[in-house]
Design an enzyme around this catalytic site. Structure first.
Site, mmCIF file in Angstrom:
data_model
loop_
_atom_site.group_PDB
_atom_site.id
_atom_site.type_symbol
_atom_site.label_atom_id
_atom_site.label_comp_id
_atom_site.label_asym_id
_atom_site.label_seq_id
_atom_site.Cartn_x
_atom_site.Cartn_y
_atom_site.Cartn_z
ATOM 1 N N GLU A 250 0.886 -1.177 0.000
ATOM 2 C CA GLU A 250 0.000 0.000 0.000
ATOM 3 C C GLU A 250 0.912 1.212 0.000
ATOM 4 O O GLU A 250 1.451 1.596 1.045
ATOM 5 C CB GLU A 250 -0.854 0.031 1.268
ATOM 6 C CG GLU A 250 -1.887 -1.060 1.360
ATOM 7 C CD GLU A 250 -3.015 -0.880 0.385
ATOM 8 O OE1 GLU A 250 -3.078 0.176 -0.294
ATOM 9 O OE2 GLU A 250 -3.820 -1.805 0.275
ATOM 10 N N CYS A 284 -2.445 8.947 2.192
ATOM 11 C CA CYS A 284 -2.066 8.469 0.845
ATOM 12 C C CYS A 284 -3.162 8.743 -0.175
ATOM 13 O O CYS A 284 -2.871 8.887 -1.358
ATOM 14 C CB CYS A 284 -1.682 6.997 0.890
ATOM 15 S SG CYS A 284 -2.887 5.969 1.707
HETATM 16 P P1 NAD Z 1 10.101 6.911 4.508
HETATM 17 O O1 NAD Z 1 10.027 6.443 3.108
HETATM 18 O O2 NAD Z 1 11.442 6.991 5.163
HETATM 19 O O3 NAD Z 1 9.214 5.980 5.472
HETATM 20 C C1 NAD Z 1 7.887 5.611 5.180
HETATM 21 C C2 NAD Z 1 7.528 4.448 6.126
HETATM 22 O O4 NAD Z 1 8.301 3.311 5.779
HETATM 23 C C3 NAD Z 1 7.847 4.711 7.598
HETATM 24 O O5 NAD Z 1 6.807 4.152 8.385
HETATM 25 C C4 NAD Z 1 9.169 3.982 7.840
HETATM 26 O O6 NAD Z 1 9.309 3.511 9.161
HETATM 27 C C5 NAD Z 1 9.070 2.832 6.892
HETATM 28 N N1 NAD Z 1 10.354 2.385 6.360
HETATM 29 C C6 NAD Z 1 11.326 3.146 5.828
HETATM 30 N N2 NAD Z 1 12.355 2.384 5.407
HETATM 31 C C7 NAD Z 1 12.020 1.099 5.686
HETATM 32 C C8 NAD Z 1 12.656 -0.158 5.480
HETATM 33 N N3 NAD Z 1 13.841 -0.258 4.872
HETATM 34 N N4 NAD Z 1 12.014 -1.273 5.905
HETATM 35 C C9 NAD Z 1 10.793 -1.207 6.498
HETATM 36 N N5 NAD Z 1 10.146 -0.045 6.705
HETATM 37 C C10 NAD Z 1 10.736 1.091 6.301
HETATM 38 O O7 NAD Z 1 9.428 8.306 4.539
HETATM 39 P P2 NAD Z 1 8.882 9.215 5.707
HETATM 40 O O8 NAD Z 1 9.610 10.502 5.676
HETATM 41 O O9 NAD Z 1 8.733 8.515 7.018
HETATM 42 O O10 NAD Z 1 7.413 9.415 5.140
HETATM 43 C C11 NAD Z 1 7.194 10.227 4.023
HETATM 44 C C12 NAD Z 1 6.791 9.460 2.812
HETATM 45 O O11 NAD Z 1 6.302 8.181 3.142
HETATM 46 C C13 NAD Z 1 5.659 10.185 2.157
HETATM 47 O O12 NAD Z 1 6.139 10.935 1.083
HETATM 48 C C14 NAD Z 1 4.706 9.134 1.723
HETATM 49 O O13 NAD Z 1 4.899 8.848 0.361
HETATM 50 C C15 NAD Z 1 5.105 7.903 2.443
HETATM 51 N N6 NAD Z 1 4.100 7.410 3.391
HETATM 52 C C16 NAD Z 1 3.030 6.788 2.862
HETATM 53 C C17 NAD Z 1 2.050 6.301 3.705
HETATM 54 C C18 NAD Z 1 0.844 5.597 3.151
HETATM 55 O O14 NAD Z 1 -0.177 5.573 3.812
HETATM 56 N N7 NAD Z 1 0.925 4.979 1.969
HETATM 57 C C19 NAD Z 1 2.173 6.472 5.066
HETATM 58 C C20 NAD Z 1 3.303 7.119 5.593
HETATM 59 C C21 NAD Z 1 4.276 7.577 4.724
#
Ligand code: NAD
Length: 477
Positions: A250, A284
């Site tokens: 997702e 999202c």
């Molecule tokens: P990010 O890409 O660093 O992290 C997004 C999420 O993924 C966080 O919960 C983080 O803990 C997890 N994550 C990151 N690297 C991981 C890995 N290697 N293995 C497992 N989990 C991992 O970005 P961020 O700054 O925390 O969030 C911003 C971006 O994340 C936004 O631009 C958005 O696109 C996306 N996001 C999407 C949703 C959604 O509902 N689809 C929710 C939260 C964040």
């Protein structure tokens, strides 16, 4: 005001992780620490994996009827503790308390839906070619799941994975967001107190990449479910694929909103402004690219901007606040960079555009107009309170612009013409389309994307199926 006790939940026990690593949990309204969270070591993950293996063997043999009873009890406990969990959620995530309450209550509805759906996970009989043969398709739980939930909806993103996995008969190791650990702990406590056996749910926190790189390839884990950004999702899906693990992804979106010249413009502006700034736009499926027919563009933008500029930004626990802070300083920096880039390239700020105050992660509800095609925000997901206003003339032209991005999660349209509605519903490349209202993300409807927004569903019967595998049995005599 007190916050939460932060522990991991492994093999039915609330435990301190080993290894001695910790990090602060911060209130986004003040950026002051409110708790310390221990991070899982390899030894903690090994304990969780062994527990999930044992939990799976036990839980899969509990009847769907009994599983449903335990899940319904957990839903009742979530309702009873909604105020407590919602307060923790606002303290750690920032969203306004009314939204936090709704999130927690909707978690209870999600559990109830899956409790019932688990009892309706039917297989089927296939007509046989010979007398005395029964050809059966049996749906089995796939096995221990590794789930990764993000910080924007820490309760509902976690519960969608827990409730569906448990209803299917799977066990789960869930890594919840380190930034918002308290509310998932409150949620998991309800399952514990409802009588979910030890090992069926395990909740850990740690260094995200460390945990995913260890759990996903592990032979005990049979399924991966991730909610988060496209870039991380692609990486984790590649890892899952190389170990032949099934995955649900997702990921992000950049939702288009099509407002046609025959739409109820005032209604569209009011509804979409309410959803744009919900959770400060960190959603999202947040409506983002507003394609408005040139005949109604000025009215729509005036109505929408009027609503956006009237919203009160402040701490989420203040009941008079309409929009809370962003969840972390990264998001505020991202908003500033998007606005500066768009402005530099010629965009106009109709309202907002700046951070608010010197404390906390507050940013103004923002509306941008006259945005040039090369502005970054038109192609990168803002994941914040930015509404982008764009004009269109022709239906085919707007559909191709709406579909131009690699994202395909949610789309919105407003029109009174049935033919236009059908054409738009058929042509939009997205997993969910809602026309003239906000009708997505209910427990009983499938939630999921296409293209770079991922695959698999959470919610609806599809949300249960992704935790099950079909076994064909042919039996004679
Ligand atoms: P990010 O890409 O660093 O992290 C997004 C999420 O993924 C966080 O919960 C983080 O803990 C997890 N994550 C990151 N690297 C991981 C890995 N290697 N293995 C497992 N989990 C991992 O970005 P961020 O700054 O925390 O969030 C911003 C971006 O994340 C936004 O631009 C958005 O696109 C996306 N996001 C999407 C949703 C959604 O509902 N689809 C929710 C939260 C964040």
């Amino acid at each position: 005001m007190s916050y939460a006790t932060l522990k991991h939940y492994i093999d039915g026990q609330w435990v301190e992780p080993t290894g001695g690593r910790e990090q602060d949990v911060v209130n986004p309204a003040t950026n002051q620490p409110i708790g310390r969270l221990g991070l899982a070591s390899r030894a903690d993950l090994d304990k969780a994996i062994a527990a999930a293996e044992r939990g799976f063997r036990q839980w899969r043999s509990v009847s769907a009827f009994e599983r449903g009873k335990i899940l319904r009890k957990a839903a009742e406990l979530v309702r009873a503790r909604a105020e407590e969990i919602a307060t923790i959620l606002t303290q750690e995530q920032g969203k306004v308390i009314a939204e936090a309450r709704l999130e927690v209550l909707s978690a209870a509805d999600i559990i109830d839906w899956f409790a019932g759906e688990g009892q309706r996970a039917y297989g089927r009989l296939i007509p046989a070619r010979a007398d005395g043969v029964r050809n059966m398709v049996i749906l089995e739980p796939i096995g221990p799941v590794a789930g990764f939930a993000p910080w924007n909806f820490p309760v509902t993103q976690a519960v969608r994975k827990i409730a569906a996995a448990l209803a299917a008969g799977c066990s789960i190791i869930l890594k919840c967001p380190e930034e918002t650990p308290g509310s998932p702990i409150g949620l998991v406590g309800c399952f514990h107190d409802a009588g979910v056996p030890a090992g069926v749910i395990n909740l850990v926190y740690g260094v995200p990449a460390e945990i995913s790189e260890y759990l996903i390839p592990h032979p005990s884990i049979r399924k991966v479910s991730f909610t988060g950004s496209v870039s991380v999702g692609k990486h984790l899906n590649a890892l899952a694929a190389s170990h032949m693990k099934r995955a649900t992804m997702e990921l992000g979106g950049h939702a288009p909103v099509l407002v046609f010249d025959d739409a109820d413009v005032a209604h569209a502006a009011k509804l979409m402004a309410a959803f744009k700034y919900r959770n400060a736009g960190q959603v999202c499926v947040s409506p983002t690219r507003f394609f408005v027919h040139e005949k109604v563009y000025d009215n729509f933008v005036a109505d929408f901007t009027g609503i956006a500029s009237g919203l009160k930004v402040g701490a989420g626990l203040d009941p008079t606040t309409n929009m809370g802070p962003l969840a972390n300083p990264r998001r505020v920096n991202a908003m500033e960079a998007f606005v500066a880039d768009a402005e530099e390239k010629g965009a106009r700020i109709a309202t907002g555009g700046s951070r608010v105050g010197n404390e906390g992660n507050f940013f103004q509800p923002t509306v941008l107009t006259d945005i040039p095609e090369n502005a970054r925000v038109l192609s990168e997901e803002p994941f914040g309170p930015l509404a982008l206003m764009l004009r269109f003339k022709d239906t085919d032209e707007v559909l191709s612009r709406a579909n131009a991005l690699p994202f395909g999660l949610a789309s919105y349209a407003f029109t009174k013409n049935g033919n236009t509605a059908t054409k738009v519903a058929d042509a939009l490349e997205s997993g969910m389309v809602t026309i003239n209202h906000f009708g997505i993300a209910l427990p009983e409807t499938p939630f999921g994307g296409v293209k770079d927004s991922g695959f698999g569903h959470e919610g609806g019967i599809e949300g249960l199926q992704v935790y099950m595998q079909a076994k064909f049995v042919s039996h004679m005599g």
